[in-house]
Enzyme design. Structure first.
Site, PDB file in Angstrom:
ATOM      1  N   GLU A 298      -2.074  -9.573   3.358  1.00 43.85           N
ATOM      2  CA  GLU A 298      -2.428 -10.121   4.682  1.00 43.85           C
ATOM      3  C   GLU A 298      -3.921 -10.034   4.954  1.00 43.85           C
ATOM      4  OE1 GLU A 298      -2.887  -5.901   5.417  1.00 43.85           O
ATOM      5  OE2 GLU A 298      -1.454  -7.047   4.203  1.00 43.85           O
TER       6      GLU A 298
ATOM      7  N   CYS B  65       0.833  -1.200   0.000  1.00 51.25           N
ATOM      8  CA  CYS B  65       0.000   0.000   0.000  1.00 51.25           C
ATOM      9  C   CYS B  65       0.875   1.261   0.000  1.00 51.25           C
ATOM     10  CB  CYS B  65      -0.967  -0.045   1.183  1.00 51.25           C
ATOM     11  SG  CYS B  65      -2.418   1.004   0.966  1.00 51.25           S
TER      12      CYS B  65
ATOM     13  N   HIS C 104      -3.605  -5.496  -0.023  1.00 51.84           N
ATOM     14  CA  HIS C 104      -3.135  -6.068   1.241  1.00 51.84           C
ATOM     15  C   HIS C 104      -3.099  -7.594   1.169  1.00 51.84           C
ATOM     16  CE1 HIS C 104      -2.991  -2.502   3.897  1.00 51.84           C
ATOM     17  NE2 HIS C 104      -3.860  -2.021   3.032  1.00 51.84           N
TER      18      HIS C 104
END
Length: 443
Positions: free
Chosen positions: A394, A298, A392
């Site tokens: 994760e 990001c 993202h």
């Protein structure tokens, strides 16, 4: 063909097994300990529109940048994401708060890392169609109303979020104000010059750690994490895969300590990447001199873009949600060119897509909806190992399509440092079976 036979005996058995609704009421939902009084609250937009509903959470009135998220679930993770710092978050999902809020204390297996995405709520306020004043989840310890009240964050329920979202899609992200209480609401819309613009400030400095700290000191590969406002699940994902992390403040002199680490990881964070151009220059110096793997998520991806000579720009309304499709343009590790991955995103800025990328670098992913750049990668000819993704991997919440990027990055760092690589780990920290093993077991 299947057939279903009904007879009086089976009907009597079915009736006897039905539990009265009154017996289930307590286990189905828990009411907030203190239900909010009916207090008016209004969302004012700088473009002139106002939306009035009912207050929940804190009675504070706040300023912020009004954005929307299409996420259907994981409101706790969204609200604690530091990338939402200074923003009024509009949820397009019609019901928010139905499973309450869990404890945020670190688990014994992950000391030093909160269960949610940071230590508290990061957004300035929340706008919903319908807030659930009764919640149901075995891990919940409080309602959304109680949680927001405890953190001083106001919310408004009863707003037509479809109308707000349509406005934001048409005119772009808009500055706003949440006015709570009859007195504040009666004041009407603020003057245009009164609205606070968080993008004019260095939000990264507010979201970042102020002191270095270490996680998982027994890890086999040592990664420097430059914290721009990291989500906790980035740290969990790296620790779960055996890495030792030294988390550094956003403006730490990484080039003075580059020999102490096996790789550099740049996290997500709020605001404009150009607000920290000095950091981008330092990252560029690190990439050119350290000869160690670098990965950015990001904000981290945007900093990498600036560091290698790309430009970034402010998007009209950004990409926020758990269902953003991206097309891979290059193969790297477990990522395969030509495949579409569904990703979790929260960003207002992106890398400019140009026909001539800086020498040695190329776009890695493209958003399938708006064709924005969703990643940057070093080419084999560059001799570098640099990856950046706008989404993202994760998640938390969201899909896990790209979670294996953490394995790819850490194994690249291990290989560079002469450390044996490790197999992919699953979410419990145990060795995960390969895809072939799973398919064989299910055959």
């Amino acid at each position: 063909m299947s057939s279903f036979l009904f007879n009086p005996s089976t009907l009597r058995m079915a009736r006897s097994s039905i539990v009265p609704v009154s017996s289930l009421r307590r286990c189905l939902a828990t009411a907030a300990a203190s239900l909010p009084k009916t207090i008016p609250a209004t969302l004012h937009l700088k473009s002139g529109q106002s939306f009035t509903g009912t207050s929940f959470g804190s009675k504070n009135s706040v300023w912020g940048e009004t954005v929307f998220s299409t996420s259907i679930t994981s409101y706790c993770e969204s609200m604690t994401d530091p990338s939402y710092l200074g923003q009024i978050l509009v949820f397009t999902s019609p019901l928010i708060g139905n499973y309450g809020v869990p404890s945020n204390e670190p688990l014994a297996s992950m000391p030093g890392i909160p269960q949610m995405e940071s230590s508290g709520i990061q957004c300035s306020g929340v706008i919903v169609t319908d807030v659930a004043l009764k919640h149901s989840h075995y891990l919940a310890i409080e309602s959304l109303h109680e949680w927001c009240d405890r953190h001083g964050v106001p919310g408004i329920s009863g707003i037509d979020t479809r109308a707000v979202t349509t406005l934001l899609r048409d005119q772009g992200t808009t500055l706003g104000r949440i006015a709570v209480g009859e007195e504040e609401v009666a004041k009407g819309s603020p003057a245009v010059g009164e609205y606070w613009d968080p993008s004019k400030e260095n939000l990264i400095a507010k979201a970042s750690t102020t002191e270095p700290y270490v996680l998982n000191p027994e890890g086999d590969v040592h990664i420097a994490v430059l914290d721009f406002g990291t989500k906790a699940n980035i740290l969990r994902s790296l620790v779960r895969r055996g890495a030792k992390l030294t988390v550094l403040p956003w403006n730490y002199d990484i080039n003075s300590v580059q020999d102490k680490f096996d790789g550099l990881f740049l996290t997500n964070g709020p605001g404009d990447p150009k607000s920290i151009m000095d950091v981008a220059k330092e990252v560029g110096k690190y990439i050119n001199t350290a000869d160690k793997p670098v990965f950015g998520v990001c904000m981290g991806s945007q900093i990498i873009s600036l560091a290698v000579g790309c430009e970034t720009f402010r998007m009209e309304f950004g990409n926020r949600g758990h269902n953003q499709p991206v097309l891979a343009l290059a193969t790297s590790g477990t990522t395969k060119a030509g495949r579409v991955y569904i990703t979790s995103q929260n960003h207002q800025y992106a890398t400019v897509l140009s026909e001539e990328f800086p020498e040695g670098y190329a776009p890695w992913f493209i958003n399938c909806n708006d064709s924005s750049v969703e990643g940057i990668i070093s080419t084999p000819e560059s001799g570098k190992q640099v990856w950046g993704v706008q989404f993202h991997p994760e998640s938390a919440g969201g899909p896990l399509d790209t979670m294996e990027m953490f394995d790819d990055y850490l194994n690249a760092a291990r290989t560079k440092a002469g450390i044996p690589t490790r197999k992919m780990f699953n979410l419990t920290g145990e060795l995960a079976p390969s895809v072939a093993e799973v398919l064989k077991a299910s055959a």
